[in-house]
Design a protein around this motif. Sequence first.
Motif, mmCIF file in Angstrom:
data_model
loop_
_atom_site.group_PDB
_atom_site.id
_atom_site.type_symbol
_atom_site.label_atom_id
_atom_site.label_comp_id
_atom_site.label_asym_id
_atom_site.label_seq_id
_atom_site.Cartn_x
_atom_site.Cartn_y
_atom_site.Cartn_z
ATOM 1 N N PRO A 41 0.812 -1.216 0.000
ATOM 2 C CA PRO A 41 0.000 0.000 0.000
ATOM 3 C C PRO A 41 0.845 1.266 0.000
ATOM 4 C CG PRO A 41 -0.012 -1.038 2.169
ATOM 5 C CD PRO A 41 0.667 -1.988 1.241
ATOM 6 N N ASP A 42 2.015 1.210 0.640
ATOM 7 C CA ASP A 42 2.877 2.390 0.653
ATOM 8 C C ASP A 42 3.796 2.348 -0.564
ATOM 9 O OD1 ASP A 42 4.015 0.104 1.550
ATOM 10 O OD2 ASP A 42 5.394 1.080 2.960
ATOM 11 N N ASP A 43 4.003 3.489 -1.151
ATOM 12 C CA ASP A 43 4.786 3.576 -2.393
ATOM 13 C C ASP A 43 6.268 3.708 -2.063
ATOM 14 O OD1 ASP A 43 5.517 3.763 -4.967
ATOM 15 O OD2 ASP A 43 4.795 5.819 -5.286
ATOM 16 N N ASN A 44 6.845 2.604 -1.598
ATOM 17 C CA ASN A 44 8.283 2.622 -1.277
ATOM 18 C C ASN A 44 9.114 1.884 -2.314
ATOM 19 O OD1 ASN A 44 7.520 0.037 -0.808
ATOM 20 N ND2 ASN A 44 8.239 -0.076 1.326
ATOM 21 N N GLY A 45 8.485 1.478 -3.428
ATOM 22 C CA GLY A 45 9.214 0.839 -4.522
ATOM 23 C C GLY A 45 9.444 -0.633 -4.356
ATOM 24 N N THR A 46 8.947 -1.254 -3.293
ATOM 25 C CA THR A 46 9.142 -2.684 -3.098
ATOM 26 C C THR A 46 7.815 -3.413 -3.249
ATOM 27 O OG1 THR A 46 8.808 -2.529 -0.716
ATOM 28 C CG2 THR A 46 11.076 -2.281 -1.556
ATOM 29 N N ALA A 47 7.907 -4.739 -3.432
ATOM 30 C CA ALA A 47 6.725 -5.591 -3.580
ATOM 31 C C ALA A 47 7.062 -6.970 -3.039
ATOM 32 C CB ALA A 47 6.281 -5.664 -5.035
ATOM 33 N N VAL A 48 6.033 -7.811 -2.943
ATOM 34 C CA VAL A 48 6.189 -9.170 -2.427
ATOM 35 C C VAL A 48 5.899 -10.162 -3.555
ATOM 36 C CG1 VAL A 48 5.364 -10.862 -0.744
ATOM 37 C CG2 VAL A 48 5.581 -8.446 -0.096
ATOM 38 N N ILE A 49 6.686 -11.216 -3.612
ATOM 39 C CA ILE A 49 6.521 -12.256 -4.631
ATOM 40 C C ILE A 49 5.429 -13.236 -4.191
ATOM 41 C CG2 ILE A 49 7.633 -14.241 -5.732
ATOM 42 C CD1 ILE A 49 8.488 -11.622 -6.899
ATOM 43 N N ARG A 50 4.512 -13.550 -5.120
ATOM 44 C CA ARG A 50 3.497 -14.578 -4.909
ATOM 45 C C ARG A 50 3.633 -15.622 -6.016
ATOM 46 N NH1 ARG A 50 2.738 -13.545 0.225
ATOM 47 N NH2 ARG A 50 1.837 -11.463 0.626
ATOM 48 N N ARG A 51 3.240 -16.844 -5.703
ATOM 49 C CA ARG A 51 3.319 -17.942 -6.677
ATOM 50 C C ARG A 51 1.916 -18.318 -7.141
ATOM 51 N NH1 ARG A 51 7.563 -22.028 -6.632
ATOM 52 N NH2 ARG A 51 7.099 -23.642 -8.171
ATOM 53 N N SER A 52 1.750 -18.537 -8.453
ATOM 54 C CA SER A 52 0.446 -18.914 -9.003
ATOM 55 C C SER A 52 0.656 -19.997 -10.054
ATOM 56 C CB SER A 52 -0.244 -17.700 -9.630
ATOM 57 O OG SER A 52 -1.499 -18.067 -10.163
ATOM 58 N N ASP A 53 -0.165 -21.064 -10.001
ATOM 59 C CA ASP A 53 -0.068 -22.157 -10.965
ATOM 60 C C ASP A 53 -0.769 -21.793 -12.268
ATOM 61 O OD1 ASP A 53 1.337 -23.752 -9.202
ATOM 62 O OD2 ASP A 53 -0.479 -24.676 -8.375
ATOM 63 N N VAL A 54 -0.219 -22.243 -13.381
ATOM 64 C CA VAL A 54 -0.803 -22.023 -14.707
ATOM 65 C C VAL A 54 -0.756 -23.340 -15.471
ATOM 66 C CG1 VAL A 54 -0.180 -19.582 -14.799
ATOM 67 C CG2 VAL A 54 1.413 -21.311 -15.693
ATOM 68 N N GLU A 55 -1.589 -23.423 -16.503
ATOM 69 C CA GLU A 55 -1.607 -24.606 -17.383
ATOM 70 C C GLU A 55 -1.173 -24.187 -18.775
ATOM 71 O OE1 GLU A 55 -4.722 -27.865 -19.315
ATOM 72 O OE2 GLU A 55 -5.427 -26.409 -17.811
ATOM 73 N N VAL A 56 -0.118 -24.807 -19.266
ATOM 74 C CA VAL A 56 0.402 -24.488 -20.596
ATOM 75 C C VAL A 56 -0.501 -25.131 -21.648
ATOM 76 C CG1 VAL A 56 2.337 -24.733 -22.183
ATOM 77 C CG2 VAL A 56 2.752 -24.268 -19.758
ATOM 78 N N LEU A 57 -1.050 -24.293 -22.529
ATOM 79 C CA LEU A 57 -1.919 -24.781 -23.604
ATOM 80 C C LEU A 57 -1.185 -24.900 -24.923
ATOM 81 C CD1 LEU A 57 -5.133 -22.671 -22.841
ATOM 82 C CD2 LEU A 57 -4.640 -25.026 -22.156
ATOM 83 N N HIS A 58 -0.281 -23.965 -25.187
ATOM 84 C CA HIS A 58 0.402 -23.981 -26.492
ATOM 85 C C HIS A 58 1.752 -23.287 -26.361
ATOM 86 C CE1 HIS A 58 1.258 -23.663 -30.714
ATOM 87 N NE2 HIS A 58 1.259 -22.345 -30.654
#
Length: 383
Positions: A324-341
């Motif tokens: 929420p604060d604009d300090n230039g940093t962020a947090v990494i999150r992991r998300s699963d995906v399915e490769v179609l092509h």
Amino acid sequence: MKRSALITNPRVVSLATITTVLLGVTALAIFAQKDDTAVADGPGSQALTVRWQSIQPEPGYSITRAFVGRVEAQQESQLGFEVPGKVKQLLYREGDRVTAGQILARLDTQLLEARREELRAARDQAQAELDLADIRLERITRAHKRKAATDDELDEAQQSRLAAAANLARASAGIQTLEVELEKSELVAPYDAVVAAKHIDAGQVVSAGTTVIELYDIERPEVRLGVGGGLLEDLAIDQTHEVSVNGQTLTGTIRQILPARERVGRDVDVILEFDAQLDGIRRGDLARVQIEQAIEQPGVWLPIQALTEGVRGLWSVYTIERGPDDNGTAVIRRSDVEVLHPESNRVFVRSALPAGTEVVVGGLHRLAPGMEVRPADTEIDAP
């Protein structure tokens, strides 16, 4: 002596060695990070700078499928005489080019010509009999008016005249039939073509319909290929596709999609034609046709560097969750995906991520879920 003792002290040597190794490792890490996608932001900083790309959902993707077909002539004919007889002449050899209307072969017509003379004589005789019947009918008719001839005599004269006229008509029709047979004794090219094969030699006796010469059209070859599955729904008459034959890349236009499937492969024949006569392409050459197929499956395009191996054979991406604060940093999150092509430098995946989600591109081996990073100032271009 004291200097020598310092050099041979094991604790001092060990400490110096460890310090040297640590300095070397640190230098190598800094050098490697300069070439990596995720790099340290500066001295004393714990957040890595990562490159990213925002995703945009697409309604589907397209794939290019290659089909192998065969070059054919638009017209191929197996020619034979319509009447039986003995072959007298074959005027062309295999490989010769002929034009429409040229005579290709002839039958021996001696018997037909003799029969024609016989029929002409019969016609002349029938004409003379008809003339005589006309004279007799005219005489009987005058006599009948004077009551000098009976009704039976008049009827007989009329019927004799009709019979003579019928004989003349039969003789004339016989001559016309013979003229047609004489005309059919010549084998004529129906269109501009090349002589593909010769099956009969001069002197052989052939029956009606026996193949003598094979022709094929040389003007505009076409390609026939079998297409199956759901790809047929994407094809239409007059569509253009890329065709490769003998190293040449050409443009073919769909002329016809046949309405029946093959019994064995269940494919449907599709015929493509070219816009002009082609050099160096022969009947029977193999042609490779590129057809683009649209796949309606929602998903997003990602650079291949955005994928990391997940669990149970799946793939995952790292997303950026800004604070929420604009300090230039962020947090990494992991998300699963399915490769179609997959493609050479990108993949089309199915994902539950909303539009605009920022995905990390490259350097994923240095990241972990929950890790604090510093996103780059600008987004990278989509592949």
